[in-house]
Design a protein around this motif. Structure first.
Motif, PDB file in Angstrom:
ATOM      1  N   THR A 178      53.730  49.845  58.496  1.00  0.00           N
ATOM      2  CA  THR A 178      53.211  49.549  59.828  1.00  0.00           C
ATOM      3  C   THR A 178      52.051  50.483  60.115  1.00  0.00           C
ATOM      4  N   GLU A 179      51.008  49.946  60.723  1.00  0.00           N
ATOM      5  CA  GLU A 179      49.857  50.774  61.068  1.00  0.00           C
ATOM      6  C   GLU A 179      49.555  50.683  62.548  1.00  0.00           C
ATOM      7  N   VAL A 180      49.163  51.810  63.100  1.00  0.00           N
ATOM      8  CA  VAL A 180      48.809  51.904  64.515  1.00  0.00           C
ATOM      9  C   VAL A 180      47.380  52.422  64.577  1.00  0.00           C
ATOM     10  N   ALA A 181      46.482  51.627  65.149  1.00  0.00           N
ATOM     11  CA  ALA A 181      45.065  51.991  65.173  1.00  0.00           C
ATOM     12  C   ALA A 181      44.503  51.872  66.575  1.00  0.00           C
ATOM     13  N   ASP A 182      43.643  52.813  66.920  1.00  0.00           N
ATOM     14  CA  ASP A 182      42.843  52.698  68.138  1.00  0.00           C
ATOM     15  C   ASP A 182      41.386  52.898  67.752  1.00  0.00           C
ATOM     16  N   VAL A 188      49.971  55.806  60.164  1.00  0.00           N
ATOM     17  CA  VAL A 188      50.863  55.017  59.315  1.00  0.00           C
ATOM     18  C   VAL A 188      52.298  55.384  59.642  1.00  0.00           C
ATOM     19  N   VAL A 189      53.131  54.375  59.841  1.00  0.00           N
ATOM     20  CA  VAL A 189      54.549  54.570  60.140  1.00  0.00           C
ATOM     21  C   VAL A 189      55.354  53.995  58.986  1.00  0.00           C
ATOM     22  N   ALA A 190      56.026  54.862  58.249  1.00  0.00           N
ATOM     23  CA  ALA A 190      56.729  54.432  57.048  1.00  0.00           C
ATOM     24  C   ALA A 190      58.213  54.177  57.288  1.00  0.00           C
ATOM     25  N   ALA A 191      58.725  54.472  58.489  1.00  0.00           N
ATOM     26  CA  ALA A 191      60.144  54.267  58.762  1.00  0.00           C
ATOM     27  C   ALA A 191      60.474  52.784  58.766  1.00  0.00           C
ATOM     28  N   GLY A 192      61.705  52.455  58.356  1.00  0.00           N
ATOM     29  CA  GLY A 192      62.144  51.069  58.401  1.00  0.00           C
ATOM     30  C   GLY A 192      62.773  50.621  57.104  1.00  0.00           C
ATOM     31  N   THR A 193      63.475  49.491  57.164  1.00  0.00           N
ATOM     32  CA  THR A 193      64.116  48.898  55.996  1.00  0.00           C
ATOM     33  C   THR A 193      64.005  47.374  56.123  1.00  0.00           C
ATOM     34  N   PRO A 194      64.391  46.623  55.076  1.00  0.00           N
ATOM     35  CA  PRO A 194      64.394  45.167  55.177  1.00  0.00           C
ATOM     36  C   PRO A 194      65.352  44.613  56.230  1.00  0.00           C
ATOM     37  N   ALA A 227      57.293  52.460  66.985  1.00  0.00           N
ATOM     38  CA  ALA A 227      57.457  51.895  65.648  1.00  0.00           C
ATOM     39  C   ALA A 227      58.356  52.783  64.795  1.00  0.00           C
ATOM     40  N   TRP A 228      58.189  54.095  64.942  1.00  0.00           N
ATOM     41  CA  TRP A 228      59.035  55.008  64.166  1.00  0.00           C
ATOM     42  C   TRP A 228      60.492  54.906  64.603  1.00  0.00           C
ATOM     43  N   ALA A 229      60.761  54.910  65.907  1.00  0.00           N
ATOM     44  CA  ALA A 229      62.140  54.825  66.394  1.00  0.00           C
ATOM     45  C   ALA A 229      62.790  53.515  65.975  1.00  0.00           C
ATOM     46  N   HIS A 230      62.030  52.435  66.019  1.00  0.00           N
ATOM     47  CA  HIS A 230      62.507  51.114  65.589  1.00  0.00           C
ATOM     48  C   HIS A 230      62.918  51.159  64.115  1.00  0.00           C
ATOM     49  N   GLY A 231      62.042  51.712  63.284  1.00  0.00           N
ATOM     50  CA  GLY A 231      62.351  51.824  61.864  1.00  0.00           C
ATOM     51  C   GLY A 231      63.504  52.755  61.593  1.00  0.00           C
ATOM     52  N   ARG A 232      63.544  53.864  62.313  1.00  0.00           N
ATOM     53  CA  ARG A 232      64.630  54.835  62.123  1.00  0.00           C
ATOM     54  C   ARG A 232      65.976  54.238  62.529  1.00  0.00           C
ATOM     55  N   ALA A 233      65.994  53.453  63.600  1.00  0.00           N
ATOM     56  CA  ALA A 233      67.236  52.808  64.014  1.00  0.00           C
ATOM     57  C   ALA A 233      67.745  51.863  62.927  1.00  0.00           C
ATOM     58  N   ALA A 234      66.825  51.164  62.266  1.00  0.00           N
ATOM     59  CA  ALA A 234      67.230  50.286  61.162  1.00  0.00           C
ATOM     60  C   ALA A 234      67.820  51.084  60.016  1.00  0.00           C
ATOM     61  N   GLU A 235      67.234  52.238  59.731  1.00  0.00           N
ATOM     62  CA  GLU A 235      67.766  53.087  58.665  1.00  0.00           C
ATOM     63  C   GLU A 235      69.175  53.570  59.000  1.00  0.00           C
ATOM     64  N   ILE A 236      69.377  53.970  60.254  1.00  0.00           N
ATOM     65  CA  ILE A 236      70.696  54.443  60.681  1.00  0.00           C
ATOM     66  C   ILE A 236      71.707  53.294  60.650  1.00  0.00           C
ATOM     67  N   ALA A 237      71.317  52.143  61.174  1.00  0.00           N
ATOM     68  CA  ALA A 237      72.224  51.001  61.232  1.00  0.00           C
ATOM     69  C   ALA A 237      72.607  50.520  59.841  1.00  0.00           C
TER      70      ALA A 237
END
Length: 278
Positions: A178-182, A188-194, A227-237
């Motif tokens: 995931t990328e966040v640009a202004d 770059v946000v690398a957190a997350g899983t399928p 985006a990071w919290a979203h991805g991290r929650a998926a990793e925890i779940a």
């Protein structure tokens, strides 16, 4: 001294008939991220499902006449526009009317982005001058920019930054990574899983980002942190699993995603506290 007002009010506009679940998931993401109050502005047919699924949220129906629209927008600290909005003429008109009438912080997602297909400049005119985040996946970015999804994926860093310039907002380009640009930087946000590769995942993300935007006023920080919290929650779940884990598990895990465990280095016997801490 906090109260539900100081924790900010999130208005979700979407939930066309048959797509109320998207707005419901956005509301759950917002409430799990610390929003004080959430109101769902959904099509009349989605009111009862929304009230049943998220009893903590307020509801109001659309379509709205001008006085009603002004009233519901006046309640909000941030607007999340798009989850389950649909592609009907009424939905597209509502997207334009909301962005014209509301000049505060906004997150534009899903069908609200599709309403501006091939017309990124029009969206940019509506978003300029306020904290704003757009949250496309590659196909939505392609529709908005008038290019192809393969072009977006092949040049993700450039694509996110160029789109941010055109829409005059922070772009959260979903994908791997995931990328966040202004206008000034790309993160770059690398957190997350399928686990997140499922319908409704982006709606939860929209609720998270909208809450952080309302509370901070910083579009890029809200997008990257969300985006990071979203991805991290998926990793925890998931805890290393993919099958058998769904979005309900991810929303539940958000409660723990905001907190990092103390770092323990296996080869360090003693670690001094940081300067200025006790």
């Amino acid at each position: 001294g906090a109260n539900k007002g100081t924790r900010r009010r999130v208005l979700v506009v979407g939930g066309a008939a048959g797509m109320g679940g998207a707005a419901i998931l956005a509301a759950r993401g917002a409430l799990r991220s610390g929003a004080g109050m959430v109101k769902l502005c959904v099509e009349s047919a989605s009111i009862a499902p929304a009230q049943s699924a998220v009893p903590a949220a307020l509801t109001t129906p659309w379509p709205l006449d001008e006085p009603a629209l002004a009233d519901v927008l006046g309640w909000a600290h941030v607007v999340l526009l798009g989850p389950g909005l649909g592609l009907s003429r009424a939905a597209r008109e509502l997207a334009d009317r909301v962005l014209t009438a509301w000049r505060g912080p906004v997150v534009v997602d899903a069908d609200a982005l599709n309403a501006f297909e091939g017309n990124a400049e029009r969206l940019g005119e509506l978003l300029k001058g306020r904290p704003a985040v757009v949250t496309p996946h590659p196909v939505e970015a392609q529709r908005l920019a008038g290019t192809t999804a393969s072009d977006i994926d092949a040049g993700r860093f450039d694509a996110a930054a160029l789109l941010a310039q055109r829409v005059r907002a922070t772009v959260l380009l979903k994908g791997v990574p995931t990328e966040v640009a202004d206008a000034h930087r790309t993160l770059v946000v690398a957190a997350g899983t399928p686990v997140l590769a499922t319908g409704g995942s982006g709606d939860v993300l929209g609720g998270i980002v909208a809450t952080l935007l309302a509370q901070t006023g910083d579009a890029t920080a809200a997008a990257a942190s969300g985006a990071w919290a979203h991805g991290r929650a998926a990793e925890i779940a998931g805890a290393g699993r993919i099958r058998g884990v769904n979005l309900d598990d991810v929303v539940e895990a958000l409660a723990n995603a905001w907190y990092l465990p103390p770092r323990v280095a296996a080869d360090v016997l003693v670690e001094l506290p940081a300067v200025g801490t006790r």
